[in-house]
Design an enzyme around this catalytic site. Sequence first.
Site, mmCIF file in Angstrom:
data_model
loop_
_atom_site.group_PDB
_atom_site.id
_atom_site.type_symbol
_atom_site.label_atom_id
_atom_site.label_comp_id
_atom_site.label_asym_id
_atom_site.label_seq_id
_atom_site.Cartn_x
_atom_site.Cartn_y
_atom_site.Cartn_z
ATOM 1 N N ASP A 139 37.384 4.891 2.423
ATOM 2 C CA ASP A 139 37.928 6.125 1.217
ATOM 3 C C ASP A 139 36.785 7.068 0.936
ATOM 4 O O ASP A 139 36.355 6.809 -0.250
ATOM 5 C CB ASP A 139 38.741 5.915 0.457
ATOM 6 C CG ASP A 139 39.159 6.519 -0.766
ATOM 7 O OD1 ASP A 139 39.280 7.716 -0.461
ATOM 8 O OD2 ASP A 139 39.793 6.531 -2.178
ATOM 9 N N ASN B 178 21.212 -22.011 24.112
ATOM 10 C CA ASN B 178 20.221 -21.644 24.915
ATOM 11 C C ASN B 178 19.090 -20.750 23.515
ATOM 12 O O ASN B 178 18.064 -19.921 23.715
ATOM 13 C CB ASN B 178 20.491 -20.147 25.885
ATOM 14 C CG ASN B 178 21.077 -19.228 25.724
ATOM 15 O OD1 ASN B 178 21.107 -18.830 23.904
ATOM 16 N ND2 ASN B 178 21.317 -18.040 26.315
ATOM 17 N N GLU C 140 47.954 9.017 5.758
ATOM 18 C CA GLU C 140 47.268 8.384 4.937
ATOM 19 C C GLU C 140 47.590 7.278 4.926
ATOM 20 O O GLU C 140 48.329 6.511 4.741
ATOM 21 C CB GLU C 140 46.972 9.112 3.766
ATOM 22 C CG GLU C 140 46.148 10.176 4.440
ATOM 23 C CD GLU C 140 44.969 12.011 2.989
ATOM 24 O OE1 GLU C 140 44.687 12.145 3.087
ATOM 25 O OE2 GLU C 140 46.774 11.411 2.172
ATOM 26 N N ASP D 34 3.773 -8.782 13.759
ATOM 27 C CA ASP D 34 2.904 -9.424 12.195
ATOM 28 C C ASP D 34 3.841 -11.102 11.034
ATOM 29 O O ASP D 34 3.950 -10.734 10.445
ATOM 30 C CB ASP D 34 3.126 -7.998 11.303
ATOM 31 C CG ASP D 34 2.022 -8.235 10.110
ATOM 32 O OD1 ASP D 34 1.376 -9.403 10.605
ATOM 33 O OD2 ASP D 34 1.656 -8.055 9.301
ATOM 34 N N GLY E 201 4.659 1.316 -0.858
ATOM 35 C CA GLY E 201 5.624 1.701 -1.898
ATOM 36 C C GLY E 201 5.324 0.057 -2.965
ATOM 37 O O GLY E 201 4.378 -0.791 -3.060
ATOM 38 N N ASN F 137 54.715 4.754 4.653
ATOM 39 C CA ASN F 137 55.291 5.219 3.657
ATOM 40 C C ASN F 137 55.114 6.749 4.968
ATOM 41 O O ASN F 137 55.992 7.638 4.482
ATOM 42 C CB ASN F 137 55.333 6.110 3.156
ATOM 43 C CG ASN F 137 53.425 6.291 2.548
ATOM 44 O OD1 ASN F 137 53.121 7.178 3.275
ATOM 45 N ND2 ASN F 137 53.304 6.561 1.263
ATOM 46 N N SER G 5 0.402 -1.607 -0.380
ATOM 47 C CA SER G 5 0.279 -0.143 -0.217
ATOM 48 C C SER G 5 0.941 1.105 -0.428
ATOM 49 O O SER G 5 0.513 2.445 -0.131
ATOM 50 C CB SER G 5 -1.298 -0.186 1.294
ATOM 51 O OG SER G 5 -0.138 -0.602 2.767
ATOM 52 N N ASP H 172 50.182 3.503 8.185
ATOM 53 C CA ASP H 172 50.723 4.516 7.310
ATOM 54 C C ASP H 172 52.650 4.054 7.707
ATOM 55 O O ASP H 172 52.981 4.325 8.387
ATOM 56 C CB ASP H 172 50.613 5.879 7.552
ATOM 57 C CG ASP H 172 51.296 6.614 7.117
ATOM 58 O OD1 ASP H 172 51.599 6.451 5.422
ATOM 59 O OD2 ASP H 172 51.714 7.813 7.380
ATOM 60 N N GLU I 210 30.268 -11.712 14.638
ATOM 61 C CA GLU I 210 31.523 -11.853 15.404
ATOM 62 C C GLU I 210 31.934 -12.764 15.223
ATOM 63 O O GLU I 210 33.212 -13.439 14.909
ATOM 64 C CB GLU I 210 31.755 -11.190 16.677
ATOM 65 C CG GLU I 210 31.776 -9.248 16.813
ATOM 66 C CD GLU I 210 30.714 -9.086 17.962
ATOM 67 O OE1 GLU I 210 30.603 -7.678 18.831
ATOM 68 O OE2 GLU I 210 30.554 -10.215 19.461
#
Length: 501
Positions: A442, A371, A483, A174, A62, A479, A60, A477, A417
């Site tokens: 990124d 359980n 970043e 439901d 979508g 170098n 109804s 990192d 996990e």
Amino acid sequence: MGCSPLGIFGRKNESHSEKSSEYIVNNTQSLKIDARLFINKRTGLLSQEYTIGPKIGAGSFGFVREATSINLKKKRAIKSIKKSEISQSLKERAEFVAEVNILIKTDHPNVVKLYEFYEDDRYYHLVTEFLTGGELLDFIIKRKWLCEPIAAHFMSQLLSGVAYCHSNNIVHRDLKPENLLLDKDTPEALLKIIDFGTSKIFDPTKRMTHKYGTVYYVAPEVLQGYYNEKCDIWSCGVILYLLLSGRPPFYAKSHEEILEKILKGHYSFEEPEWDEVSNDAKDLINQMLHRNYNFRISALDAQKHPWFLSQKCNGRRLSSQVRHKSALANLQNFRAECKFQQAVLTFIASQLLTKEESKRFIEAFKAIDTNGDGKLSKEELLQSYKNEINELSAIEEIEKIMKKADSNNSGYIDYTEFVIASAKSEMLLCNSNLEQAFKAFDTDGNGKISAEELKGILGNGLKANDEIWLKLIKEVDENGDGEIDIDEFKTMMMKLINQEI
């Protein structure tokens, strides 16, 4: 949920704690990592991220379409909800928000997975798993009714998902075969609970009063406007009755007559199709359809009913035992040196694994989860390891496992996990997975991951010194440019494979 109907679209990420704004990070090890970090609200055109396929369902408010992620090359289902249809009703808006918030919180193999959600000018879009097996209702219609082993296979999955929801104070309200999807159209299919639009986070000390549900499956106490989470168990009882007989327990020519029968709670096993059904199956139905919800069986107890034990296939049990032992061995060997590695593994396990790859872990997970609450406790792990090593060694191993694998510090091993820690690293860390994970971190697409980008993904809603994110970068990192490029990223992750050799 305690938020305004549109609160999720400007929400703080609550995966770190119930009050994330009060959670303070002092060091990298105190960062809490889980799958919910990667379920984000996106803006922009859906067509820029997905190749949209045909409609596979409609309602109804979508419709649902098949789609393929342009970047990840993964099939997804996209549920699109018309804003105009729900914007005028606080109730419908609240239901939509509840569905998103609940799916963000869940991490269970029998609950449909939400990947991300979008908002544009006309629609809200929920991007979820794509399941090819159709509805459980269609599966039943094709076969009229199911033999007990197949019915038990589907019912155990349904109850496992319901028990997980109830243990996290989530009530569905439901449950019906139309809201249970299969990953393939076979008796061995994996079942997923969908459509959490009428779900609610409930207070165990209070009773709910709003009337929700579908005529054949609604519990009598819901009709009376005073109920708790066991309304879901009633619906499960109706579903089991339908699976075994091909017809609902409460049937009449009109909705009014059906509701009257439900309120009386009268049903029978006198039809011919029940002659060959076991007494254990009938007993479980009776316990799930107890008219007084105070005496109705719980989802946790229902999973332990003798009927399930009597219906287990010896071949399936042997396969489960082999996978169980392999998982225990991998858990002991799992190593993640830094939180960044854990975050990448979590992204891959929750966003990139195929259903076929994930399936191998489900039986092992459920074998340890004795359980049936959908998470692994220290006690459950101890019970499993005591069968392999002596108790003192088992206790020591479990403490190590919890420190390494419990990446969100919940005190339990959640399903994702478990997948991360029990999988062989080479399966998770194939080149395509690493490249897709790098693109996810990124976020500006410049080919480098910065401290600011890490903060945006891992630090939403946290009080943390910026030094935390710089430290995560420095750990990788090589170098020294401040970043992380793709080569440094891959080197960081491949160390996990080298540790296993």
